[in-house]
Design an enzyme around this catalytic site. Structure first.
Site, PDB file in Angstrom:
ATOM      1  N   HIS A 185      20.627 -35.089 -13.082  1.00  0.00           N
ATOM      2  CA  HIS A 185      19.993 -35.674 -11.890  1.00  0.00           C
ATOM      3  C   HIS A 185      18.482 -35.444 -11.889  1.00  0.00           C
ATOM      4  O   HIS A 185      17.837 -35.580 -10.866  1.00  0.00           O
ATOM      5  CB  HIS A 185      20.629 -35.096 -10.628  1.00  0.00           C
ATOM      6  CG  HIS A 185      22.097 -35.384 -10.528  1.00  0.00           C
ATOM      7  ND1 HIS A 185      22.593 -36.652 -10.319  1.00  0.00           N
ATOM      8  CD2 HIS A 185      23.180 -34.582 -10.681  1.00  0.00           C
ATOM      9  CE1 HIS A 185      23.918 -36.626 -10.312  1.00  0.00           C
ATOM     10  NE2 HIS A 185      24.297 -35.368 -10.544  1.00  0.00           N
ATOM     11  N   CYS A 237       0.823  -1.207   0.000  1.00  0.00           N
ATOM     12  CA  CYS A 237       0.000   0.000   0.000  1.00  0.00           C
ATOM     13  C   CYS A 237       0.856   1.256   0.000  1.00  0.00           C
ATOM     14  O   CYS A 237       1.983   1.244   0.488  1.00  0.00           O
ATOM     15  CB  CYS A 237      -0.866   0.029   1.252  1.00  0.00           C
ATOM     16  SG  CYS A 237      -1.878  -1.430   1.435  1.00  0.00           S
ATOM     17  N   ASN A 293      -1.237   1.412   5.842  1.00  0.00           N
ATOM     18  CA  ASN A 293      -0.354   0.438   5.201  1.00  0.00           C
ATOM     19  C   ASN A 293       0.116  -0.504   6.307  1.00  0.00           C
ATOM     20  O   ASN A 293       0.613  -0.044   7.331  1.00  0.00           O
ATOM     21  CB  ASN A 293       0.837   1.186   4.562  1.00  0.00           C
ATOM     22  CG  ASN A 293       1.861   0.241   3.959  1.00  0.00           C
ATOM     23  OD1 ASN A 293       1.650  -0.966   3.908  1.00  0.00           O
ATOM     24  ND2 ASN A 293       2.966   0.802   3.499  1.00  0.00           N
ATOM     25  N   GLY A 294      -0.036  -1.816   6.113  1.00  0.00           N
ATOM     26  CA  GLY A 294       0.388  -2.769   7.141  1.00  0.00           C
ATOM     27  C   GLY A 294      -0.737  -3.751   7.440  1.00  0.00           C
ATOM     28  O   GLY A 294      -1.682  -3.882   6.655  1.00  0.00           O
ATOM     29  N   TRP A 326      -3.003  -2.630  -1.622  1.00  0.00           N
ATOM     30  CA  TRP A 326      -2.583  -3.962  -2.083  1.00  0.00           C
ATOM     31  C   TRP A 326      -3.230  -4.929  -1.110  1.00  0.00           C
ATOM     32  O   TRP A 326      -2.861  -4.981   0.066  1.00  0.00           O
ATOM     33  CB  TRP A 326      -1.056  -4.023  -2.018  1.00  0.00           C
ATOM     34  CG  TRP A 326      -0.441  -5.190  -2.708  1.00  0.00           C
ATOM     35  CD1 TRP A 326      -0.208  -5.318  -4.049  1.00  0.00           C
ATOM     36  CD2 TRP A 326       0.072  -6.376  -2.106  1.00  0.00           C
ATOM     37  NE1 TRP A 326       0.413  -6.508  -4.302  1.00  0.00           N
ATOM     38  CE2 TRP A 326       0.602  -7.184  -3.136  1.00  0.00           C
ATOM     39  CE3 TRP A 326       0.141  -6.848  -0.794  1.00  0.00           C
ATOM     40  CZ2 TRP A 326       1.184  -8.415  -2.905  1.00  0.00           C
ATOM     41  CZ3 TRP A 326       0.722  -8.077  -0.558  1.00  0.00           C
ATOM     42  CH2 TRP A 326       1.237  -8.850  -1.609  1.00  0.00           C
ATOM     43  N   GLU A 341       8.868 -13.085 -13.100  1.00  0.00           N
ATOM     44  CA  GLU A 341       8.048 -12.077 -12.428  1.00  0.00           C
ATOM     45  C   GLU A 341       7.417 -11.076 -13.374  1.00  0.00           C
ATOM     46  O   GLU A 341       6.356 -10.546 -13.067  1.00  0.00           O
ATOM     47  CB  GLU A 341       8.806 -11.386 -11.288  1.00  0.00           C
ATOM     48  CG  GLU A 341       9.932 -10.496 -11.697  1.00  0.00           C
ATOM     49  CD  GLU A 341      10.596  -9.802 -10.506  1.00  0.00           C
ATOM     50  OE1 GLU A 341       9.955  -9.610  -9.477  1.00  0.00           O
ATOM     51  OE2 GLU A 341      11.779  -9.442 -10.644  1.00  0.00           O
ATOM     52  N   LYS A 367      13.699 -12.711 -13.171  1.00  0.00           N
ATOM     53  CA  LYS A 367      13.212 -11.600 -13.999  1.00  0.00           C
ATOM     54  C   LYS A 367      12.169 -12.106 -14.986  1.00  0.00           C
ATOM     55  O   LYS A 367      11.123 -11.500 -15.161  1.00  0.00           O
ATOM     56  CB  LYS A 367      14.347 -10.927 -14.781  1.00  0.00           C
ATOM     57  CG  LYS A 367      15.349 -10.104 -13.993  1.00  0.00           C
ATOM     58  CD  LYS A 367      14.816  -8.837 -13.378  1.00  0.00           C
ATOM     59  CE  LYS A 367      14.245  -9.090 -12.023  1.00  0.00           C
ATOM     60  NZ  LYS A 367      15.015  -8.810 -10.853  1.00  0.00           N
ATOM     61  N   ARG A 377       4.593   0.697  -6.285  1.00  0.00           N
ATOM     62  CA  ARG A 377       4.661  -0.192  -5.128  1.00  0.00           C
ATOM     63  C   ARG A 377       3.752  -1.412  -5.299  1.00  0.00           C
ATOM     64  O   ARG A 377       3.866  -2.368  -4.547  1.00  0.00           O
ATOM     65  CB  ARG A 377       4.246   0.570  -3.866  1.00  0.00           C
ATOM     66  CG  ARG A 377       5.193   1.688  -3.503  1.00  0.00           C
ATOM     67  CD  ARG A 377       4.599   2.584  -2.427  1.00  0.00           C
ATOM     68  NE  ARG A 377       4.502   1.921  -1.155  1.00  0.00           N
ATOM     69  CZ  ARG A 377       5.447   1.925  -0.220  1.00  0.00           C
ATOM     70  NH1 ARG A 377       6.561   2.572  -0.436  1.00  0.00           N
ATOM     71  NH2 ARG A 377       5.270   1.303   0.921  1.00  0.00           N
ATOM     72  N   LYS A 394       6.371  -3.608  -4.839  1.00  0.00           N
ATOM     73  CA  LYS A 394       7.771  -3.201  -4.824  1.00  0.00           C
ATOM     74  C   LYS A 394       8.399  -3.421  -3.446  1.00  0.00           C
ATOM     75  O   LYS A 394       9.488  -3.952  -3.325  1.00  0.00           O
ATOM     76  CB  LYS A 394       7.892  -1.731  -5.244  1.00  0.00           C
ATOM     77  CG  LYS A 394       9.324  -1.210  -5.303  1.00  0.00           C
ATOM     78  CD  LYS A 394      10.102  -1.903  -6.403  1.00  0.00           C
ATOM     79  CE  LYS A 394      11.559  -1.498  -6.440  1.00  0.00           C
ATOM     80  NZ  LYS A 394      12.350  -2.399  -7.293  1.00  0.00           N
ATOM     81  N   GLU A 414      18.955 -14.925 -10.950  1.00  0.00           N
ATOM     82  CA  GLU A 414      18.395 -13.585 -11.135  1.00  0.00           C
ATOM     83  C   GLU A 414      17.743 -13.471 -12.519  1.00  0.00           C
ATOM     84  O   GLU A 414      16.655 -12.893 -12.659  1.00  0.00           O
ATOM     85  CB  GLU A 414      19.510 -12.541 -10.939  1.00  0.00           C
ATOM     86  CG  GLU A 414      19.107 -11.105 -11.112  1.00  0.00           C
ATOM     87  CD  GLU A 414      17.953 -10.663 -10.228  1.00  0.00           C
ATOM     88  OE1 GLU A 414      17.565 -11.381  -9.288  1.00  0.00           O
ATOM     89  OE2 GLU A 414      17.404  -9.574 -10.518  1.00  0.00           O
TER      90      GLU A 414
HETATM   91  O1  M6R Z   1      13.671  -4.272  -1.131  1.00  0.00           O
HETATM   92  P1  M6R Z   1      14.314  -5.624  -1.092  1.00  0.00           P
HETATM   93  O2  M6R Z   1      15.601  -5.676  -1.818  1.00  0.00           O
HETATM   94  O3  M6R Z   1      14.444  -6.164   0.290  1.00  0.00           O
HETATM   95  O4  M6R Z   1      13.285  -6.557  -1.851  1.00  0.00           O
HETATM   96  C1  M6R Z   1      13.445  -7.938  -1.878  1.00  0.00           C
HETATM   97  C2  M6R Z   1      12.529  -8.592  -2.887  1.00  0.00           C
HETATM   98  O5  M6R Z   1      11.196  -8.380  -2.553  1.00  0.00           O
HETATM   99  C3  M6R Z   1      12.782  -8.083  -4.311  1.00  0.00           C
HETATM  100  O6  M6R Z   1      14.107  -8.250  -4.699  1.00  0.00           O
HETATM  101  C4  M6R Z   1      11.876  -8.812  -5.316  1.00  0.00           C
HETATM  102  O7  M6R Z   1      12.258 -10.153  -5.416  1.00  0.00           O
HETATM  103  C5  M6R Z   1      11.915  -8.130  -6.675  1.00  0.00           C
HETATM  104  N1  M6R Z   1      10.598  -8.119  -7.247  1.00  0.00           N
HETATM  105  C6  M6R Z   1      12.826  -8.790  -7.639  1.00  0.00           C
HETATM  106  O8  M6R Z   1      12.826  -8.192  -8.883  1.00  0.00           O
END
Ligand code: M6R
Length: 613
Positions: free
Chosen positions: A509, A2, A105-106, A79, A493, A490, A32, A608, A486
């Site tokens: 394996h 949020c 938010n929370g 959110w 997501e 990408k 976010r 985010k 990584e």
């Molecule tokens: O703000 P942070 O680096 O702690 O966030 C960690 C993850 O939530 C963040 O890296 C998430 O996996 C991203 N969407 C990756 O692109």
């Protein structure tokens, strides 16, 4: 997660109408992640609320959020956690009388008990949210105390959980009341107006003077006054001691002509790496961190998502260059490891936002056991660096796209620097070797610029083919494995294609059973003779089953004849693997997402900053 923005203003003292400022702030909080949004202002003896499910731009067409009148205005992007994403559950939420409105938010963990109590006293709830208990609680206490701030304080004392809360009321129409615990909130200081927001981009157009609200702070802002108390001690807080000037520019928080923030942020990597490199060179925190590492019995490193991949990379470099084992674990798994740690140990927590709840919880649990802590973050004064013994910052600038890009490469730069300094101080790296490695790091900005310009067009054309696939493998060995992980994250997501990363030796394996004609396999091939030789066998076993081999490999790789597609990167030291080999994979995922018709900046189901566990 949020997003919150609120303004309390004097007539004629704001650069734009407060309603428009809040609306624009909401647009800047979109990154976010959210499913609904709303806005409220005080109009006469009522509160005017406009809210609904969907994108802010669509709500603007339907409801004209930006048209809302008034000098005290709050806005929210939601959110969903408790209650489906719909018009009713969208914030702001009001009390029975319609004189109090709240954005939050929370998560309020004890909302069910509170709701039951309030319902038994005749309160009527409209939504399924945890948040709605707050305006009703304040309404209840206002009946008793006849003083809004007192009622607000009493209500906050009853909450368990995490919150950044902003409340407005017709009882005191020119104030924003706020409280914070475990969810981010900042105060933006203006002339004739003050702002509350979850995040810097939301208020950057209006002020650069900010105060980061600490846990347990409670208070209010009016256009000309700020009052803060610490709820845990009941002391008045001298908030002026915490004022700082934000260095990010508004341009940093806008798209500057790029179609998406993600693409802009990929292209910003040369600048981000240069700033981070210069920053780290003169950062006294690094020497302090190295001292802690030298004295440590055990070293742990943790983070979530992309930040975890940086942790994994750090643990590998530490074994190789500093000859120290570093235990890496995913932040949410911290309970497994806490019991092994004690006061002679060190935990490094990596988080670009500095607010990720899983990482924060891990930090707190280790601190409770007396462990010393080092934070690596991109956001100055955020919770994780604030609560750590030492804070080291990347200087990537604000990252708006949900997918982490420039924050990953800058994290690996900082962590590599730390490993080199540690190895040198530990006596396992000669001074000349350390200098040589630092020299490679100093070139990262220039190298990444080359990588991006060499690979943009291949990424775009290959995306057309990849966008029709449902699965992909991302493989490597050794130092390349976190980079492959990584790359896979990408693609998953933002392009919603299932992608799995694992050390290439594992294929036989099990995973190779899935490989058939035209199966995409992306190999991260570091500049490392031994790794290249062993990867040859892995590539061949995939090719033999019809896989299409996409290699991210140095310009002088011995494997070039094996590759169906080749993302060429400069031939450098392997320590730069995340910096040289990740951007082509970011570009590939980006163009694949766009090709499939998805918005890479706002992937479904993701936020985010993940401020819930
Ligand atoms: O703000 P942070 O680096 O702690 O966030 C960690 C993850 O939530 C963040 O890296 C998430 O996996 C991203 N969407 C990756 O692109």
């Amino acid at each position: 997660m949020c997003g919150i923005i609120g303004i309390a203003a004097l007539l004629g003292k704001t650069p734009q109408r407060p309603g428009l400022m809040v609306y624009k702030g909401l647009l800047r909080l979109e990154y976010r992640g959210y499913d609904s949004a709303g806005i409220a202002s005080i109009s006469g003896d009522r509160i005017h609320v406009l809210k609904g499910k969907g994108k802010i731009a669509d709500l603007e067409k339907k409801l004209c959020l930006s048209c809302i009148d008034g000098l005290t205005v709050i806005g929210h992007t939601r959110w969903a956690t408790h209650g489906a994403p719909n018009d009713i559950n969208a914030h702001p939420h009001t009390d029975c009388s319609g004189k109090i409105a709240v954005v939050h938010n929370g998560i309020i963990q004890n909302f069910r008990e509170l709701k039951q109590m309030l319902v038994s006293r005749g309160h009527i709830f409209k939504s399924e949210t945890d948040t709605e208990v707050v305006p009703h609680l304040v309404e209840e206490f206002y009946k008793k105390f006849g003083n809004l701030y007192e009622a607000f304080k009493q209500a906050i004392k009853m909450l368990h959980g995490s919150y950044a809360l902003v409340l407005i009321s017709t009882y005191e129409p020119n104030k924003l009341f706020f409280a914070k615990k475990d969810s981010p909130l900042i105060i933006g200081l203006g002339e004739g107006f003050n702002i509350l927001a979850s995040d810097i981009p939301a208020l950057l157009e209006y002020t650069r003077r900010i105060v980061t609200v600490r846990d347990d702070w409670i208070g209010y802002v009016s256009p000309t006054e700020i009052h803060v108390e610490d709820l845990s001690t009941s002391n008045i807080v001298d908030w002026s001691r915490y004022i700082r000037i934000v260095e990010w520019s508004l341009e940093d928080a806008t798209r500057s002509g790029f179609p998406h923030f993600m693409l802009k942020e990929i292209h910003e990597q040369p600048r981000a790496l240069k700033d981070t490199f210069y920053g780290i060179q003169s950062d006294a925190a690094v020497a302090k961190a190295v001292k802690l590492l030298l004295e440590a019995d055990k070293i742990y490193v943790t983070g979530a998502g992309t930040s975890y991949h940086a942790c994994f990379f750090y643990s590998l470099t530490s074994s190789i260059l500093a000859k120290r084992i570093v235990y890496h674990f995913i932040a949410s798994e911290y309970p497994v490891y806490t019991g092994t740690a004690g006061e002679n140990d060190v935990l490094i927590v990596v988080s670009q936002s500095g607010e990720t709840m899983d990482a924060l919880k891990a930090l707190r649990a280790f601190r409770e056991r007396g462990v010393k802590t080092i934070a690596v973050s991109n956001v100055v004064d955020s919770a994780i660096p604030r609560e750590s013994d030492i804070a080291i910052y990347t200087r990537a600038g604000p990252e708006i796209g949900v997918a982490a890009t420039k924050t990953f490469t800058t994290q690996t730069l900082v962590l590599s620097w730390l490993t080199i300094s540690h190895g040198e101080a530990y006596g396992v790296l000669l001074r000349s070797e350390a200098e040589e490695l630092r020299k490679w790091l100093s070139m990262s900005s220039e190298l990444v610029a080359r990588v991006i310009s060499w690979n943009e067009s291949l990424a775009r054309s290959l995306a057309e083919w990849l966008s029709r696939k449902g699965n992909a493998y991302y493989l490597s060995r050794g130092i390349g494995v976190p980079v492959a992980m990584e790359g896979a994250l990408k693609l998953k997501e933002i392009a919603y294609i299932h992608a799995e990363a694992y050390p290439a030796g594992e294929s036989k394996h099990g995973p190779i059973a899935l490989v058939e004609e035209e199966y995409p396999v992306v190999f991260t091939i570091p500049k490392h003779e031994e790794l290249e030789k062993t990867l040859l066998g892995n590539i061949q076993e995939m090719k033999a089953r019809g896989a299409v081999i996409i290699g991210v490999a140095p310009e002088d790789t011995i494997l070039k004849d094996q590759l169906d597609y080749w993302f060429k990167v400069p031939s450098t030291h392997w320590i730069l693997t995340p910096i040289t080999h990740t951007p082509p994979q970011q570009l590939l995922a980006y163009h694949t997402a766009v090709r499939r018709g998805y918005d890479p900046d706002k992937p479904r189901n993701l936020a985010k900053t993940v401020t819930v566990e």
